[in-house]
Design an enzyme around this catalytic site. Structure first.
Site, PDB file in Angstrom:
ATOM      1  N   ASP A 193       2.017   3.438 -10.498  1.00 42.38           N
ATOM      2  CA  ASP A 193       1.196   3.087 -11.108  1.00 42.38           C
ATOM      3  C   ASP A 193       0.326   4.564  -9.993  1.00 42.38           C
ATOM      4  O   ASP A 193      -0.217   3.911  -9.130  1.00 42.38           O
ATOM      5  CB  ASP A 193       0.044   1.789 -11.071  1.00 42.38           C
ATOM      6  CG  ASP A 193      -1.384   1.433 -12.108  1.00 42.38           C
ATOM      7  OD1 ASP A 193      -1.039   1.139 -12.220  1.00 42.38           O
ATOM      8  OD2 ASP A 193      -1.955   2.806 -11.004  1.00 42.38           O
ATOM      9  N   ASP A 251      -0.826   5.580 -16.730  1.00 45.52           N
ATOM     10  CA  ASP A 251      -0.754   6.169 -15.296  1.00 45.52           C
ATOM     11  C   ASP A 251       0.196   4.849 -15.151  1.00 45.52           C
ATOM     12  O   ASP A 251       0.508   5.086 -14.213  1.00 45.52           O
ATOM     13  CB  ASP A 251      -1.976   5.972 -14.893  1.00 45.52           C
ATOM     14  CG  ASP A 251      -2.201   4.882 -14.689  1.00 45.52           C
ATOM     15  OD1 ASP A 251      -2.151   3.996 -15.207  1.00 45.52           O
ATOM     16  OD2 ASP A 251      -3.388   5.055 -13.341  1.00 45.52           O
ATOM     17  N   GLU A 252       0.671   3.948 -15.948  1.00 44.86           N
ATOM     18  CA  GLU A 252       1.544   3.873 -15.021  1.00 44.86           C
ATOM     19  C   GLU A 252       3.184   3.074 -15.834  1.00 44.86           C
ATOM     20  O   GLU A 252       2.860   2.941 -16.938  1.00 44.86           O
ATOM     21  CB  GLU A 252       1.438   2.247 -14.949  1.00 44.86           C
ATOM     22  CG  GLU A 252       0.462   1.384 -15.637  1.00 44.86           C
ATOM     23  CD  GLU A 252       0.582  -0.362 -15.385  1.00 44.86           C
ATOM     24  OE1 GLU A 252       1.132  -0.604 -14.818  1.00 44.86           O
ATOM     25  OE2 GLU A 252      -0.552  -0.095 -16.676  1.00 44.86           O
TER      26      GLU A 252
HETATM   27  P1  TTP Z   1      -5.498   2.050 -13.186  1.00 42.37           P
HETATM   28  O1  TTP Z   1      -4.186   2.237 -13.411  1.00 42.37           O
HETATM   29  O2  TTP Z   1      -6.324   0.182 -13.443  1.00 42.37           O
HETATM   30  O3  TTP Z   1      -6.462   2.207 -12.299  1.00 42.37           O
HETATM   31  P2  TTP Z   1      -6.337   3.285 -11.729  1.00 42.37           P
HETATM   32  O4  TTP Z   1      -5.827   4.282 -11.903  1.00 42.37           O
HETATM   33  O5  TTP Z   1      -7.914   4.170 -12.034  1.00 42.37           O
HETATM   34  O6  TTP Z   1      -7.093   3.639  -9.324  1.00 42.37           O
HETATM   35  P3  TTP Z   1      -5.261   2.073  -9.590  1.00 42.37           P
HETATM   36  O7  TTP Z   1      -5.213   3.331  -7.652  1.00 42.37           O
HETATM   37  O8  TTP Z   1      -6.530   0.824  -8.862  1.00 42.37           O
HETATM   38  O9  TTP Z   1      -5.125   1.940  -9.805  1.00 42.37           O
HETATM   39  O10 TTP Z   1      -6.277   2.682 -14.467  1.00 42.37           O
HETATM   40  C1  TTP Z   1      -5.849   3.756 -15.025  1.00 42.37           C
HETATM   41  C2  TTP Z   1      -6.671   4.747 -15.362  1.00 42.37           C
HETATM   42  O11 TTP Z   1      -7.110   4.087 -16.817  1.00 42.37           O
HETATM   43  C3  TTP Z   1      -7.752   4.622 -14.949  1.00 42.37           C
HETATM   44  O12 TTP Z   1      -8.160   5.594 -14.359  1.00 42.37           O
HETATM   45  C4  TTP Z   1      -9.088   4.267 -16.067  1.00 42.37           C
HETATM   46  C5  TTP Z   1      -9.130   4.267 -17.134  1.00 42.37           C
HETATM   47  N1  TTP Z   1      -9.229   2.722 -17.164  1.00 42.37           N
HETATM   48  C6  TTP Z   1      -9.854   2.317 -18.060  1.00 42.37           C
HETATM   49  O13 TTP Z   1     -10.457   3.456 -18.782  1.00 42.37           O
HETATM   50  N2  TTP Z   1     -11.124   1.103 -18.358  1.00 42.37           N
HETATM   51  C7  TTP Z   1     -10.144  -0.205 -17.430  1.00 42.37           C
HETATM   52  O14 TTP Z   1     -11.350  -0.719 -17.553  1.00 42.37           O
HETATM   53  C8  TTP Z   1      -9.283   0.535 -16.322  1.00 42.37           C
HETATM   54  C9  TTP Z   1      -8.929  -0.982 -15.640  1.00 42.37           C
HETATM   55  C10 TTP Z   1      -8.928   2.173 -16.403  1.00 42.37           C
HETATM   56 MG    MG Z   2      -3.268   3.388 -11.720  1.00 40.08          MG
END
Ligand code: TTP
Ligand code: MG
Length: 385
Positions: free
Chosen positions: A8, A102-103
């Site tokens: 992720d 992103d995962e």
């Molecule tokens: P995530 O992987 O949940 O968050 P992240 O990559 O920003 O941070 P982390 O290091 O905790 O993984 O989500 C991936 C992307 O999805 C995030 O950059 C933006 C988008 N997203 C939204 O648009 N709204 C949301 O509520 C969430 C959780 C994510």
């Molecule tokens: Mg992320």
């Protein structure tokens, strides 16, 4: 024994913005909707200590961290980066299952001849992604998907967490119940009331009592707490789903209105599942916000593999807690994932509840009526997939 890896990316949208504009490095960056009415999509790790996180209203985020740089969402750009990341992951395993931009899960079983021990695999994958995109992510490694995903969160950002094989239960026992897949704030509250605060408490609880108190959710979390998760990484082929979504003529907002549309989409998805003779194990909710055009999605496990709208909807409804519903919304959608043929869905028979069964019979009868007489009600809605 399987070797499952979950990767992720860290603060994905914000990290891309910081990469593209080096003057933003080391600064609190928020990506999201407008200053007045939008919500936060994500925040860079520099902004997080101030209490800024995804789905927080932007106005509140800026009260917490007034010095933050706020940037709009550049979805197309992020999607391009995402494709690059997935292409790198594809070069490490034929079994890659993207979960969102992103995962992804990778099944790395048997790959130690090529890439070494699991932590070396993780390092190699992280390095390859870094080389291709100049972005960092965190990796979890374990014997199943639930544990691998949970592990990837434990050492963020830029971490690698390997759940020691054979010691899975002890590893997760001290973690809070909110880490169990499918336990949102509502379910967490209910579990707390029952005196279950940590995953270990659920693992040693009597499964009959759990079922009595929580129904199929009890069965589900008991299995997870005991570190069992038999879901497979869906192989090479595109991840199959059945979805239905509708762009609304007029924006809506508020839980009641969202639920009304969501119920309708769940009915359509359930009908399509039955038509294709499939059952789903995961449901996804989608909302698109009018002001930012941003798409927010949440996934949750179904209590059993199912193809009835009541079960789809009740799980989907639970996921709404984790989404902003006060901002104007232009699209509501539902999708079913982790599809299997009824023969594969042994769990469904184990946990089937009489009420769901009855409801399903009714839905099947309605399917037949629709087949014969058409479905005027559904006109105007748009399908996905
Ligand atoms: P995530 O992987 O949940 O968050 P992240 O990559 O920003 O941070 P982390 O290091 O905790 O993984 O989500 C991936 C992307 O999805 C995030 O950059 C933006 C988008 N997203 C939204 O648009 N709204 C949301 O509520 C969430 C959780 C994510
Ligand atoms: Mg992320």
């Amino acid at each position: 024994m399987r070797v499952i890896l979950h990767m992720d990316m860290d603060a994905f949208y914000a990290a891309i913005e910081q990469r593209d504009d080096p003057s933003l490095k080391g600064k609190p960056v928020i990506v999201g909707g407008s200053r007045k009415r939008g919500v936060v999509s994500t925040a860079s790790y520099e902004a997080r200590p101030f209490g800024v996180h995804s789905a927080l209203p932007m106005a509140q985020a800026l009260r917490r961290c007034p010095q933050a740089v706020v940037l709009p969402v550049r979805m197309k750009h992020y999607a391009q980066v995402s494709r690059k990341i997935m292409a790198v992951l594809d070069s490490f395993s034929p079994l890659v299952e993207p979960l969102s931009g992103d995962e992804a899960f990778l099944d790395m079983t048997g790959s130690h001849h090529l890439f070494g021990a699991p932590d070396e695999m993780a390092r190699a994958i992280k390095n390859a992604v870094l080389e291709a995109t100049a972005l960092a992510g965190s990796v979890g490694i374990a014997t199943n998907k639930f544990l691998a995903k949970l592990a990837s969160e434990l050492d963020k950002p830029d971490g690698i967490t390997w759940v020691p094989f054979g010691r899975e239960r002890a590893f997760i026992a001290p973690l809070p119940i909110s880490k169990l897949w499918g336990v949102g704030p509502k379910a967490a509250g209910r579990l707390q009331e029952l005196g279950l605060a940590r995953i270990g408490d659920v693992a040693v609880a009597d499964p009959g009592w759990l079922h009595q108190e929580l129904g199929s959710l009890g069965d589900h979390i008991h299995a997870l707490a005991r570190a069992t998760d038999i879901r497979e990484v869906v192989c090479g082929r595109k991840r199959k789903s059945v979805g239905s979504e509708r762009t609304l003529e007029n924006d809506i907002s508020g839980q009641r209105a969202v639920e009304r549309h969501l119920r309708r989409q769940c009915e359509r998805v359930a009908r399509e599942l039955r038509r294709k003779n499939l059952k789903a194990r995961v449901v996804r909710v989608k909302l698109r916000y009018s002001q930012t055009f941003q798409l927010a999605t949440r996934d949750g496990p179904l209590p059993m593999a199912c193809d009835d709208s009541a079960t789809l909807f009740s799980t989907a409804q639970g996921l709404l807690n984790r989404l902003e519903m006060d901002a104007p919304i232009r699209l509501v959608g539902a999708a079913a994932y982790d599809l299997c043929e009824p023969g594969q869905a042994i769990q469904a028979d184990l946990f089937a509840q009489p009420r769901a069964e009855k409801h399903l019979k009714l839905e099947r009868t309605l399917d037949k009526i629709r087949e014969r007489f058409g479905d005027k009600l559904q006109r105007g809605a748009s399908d996905e997939d």
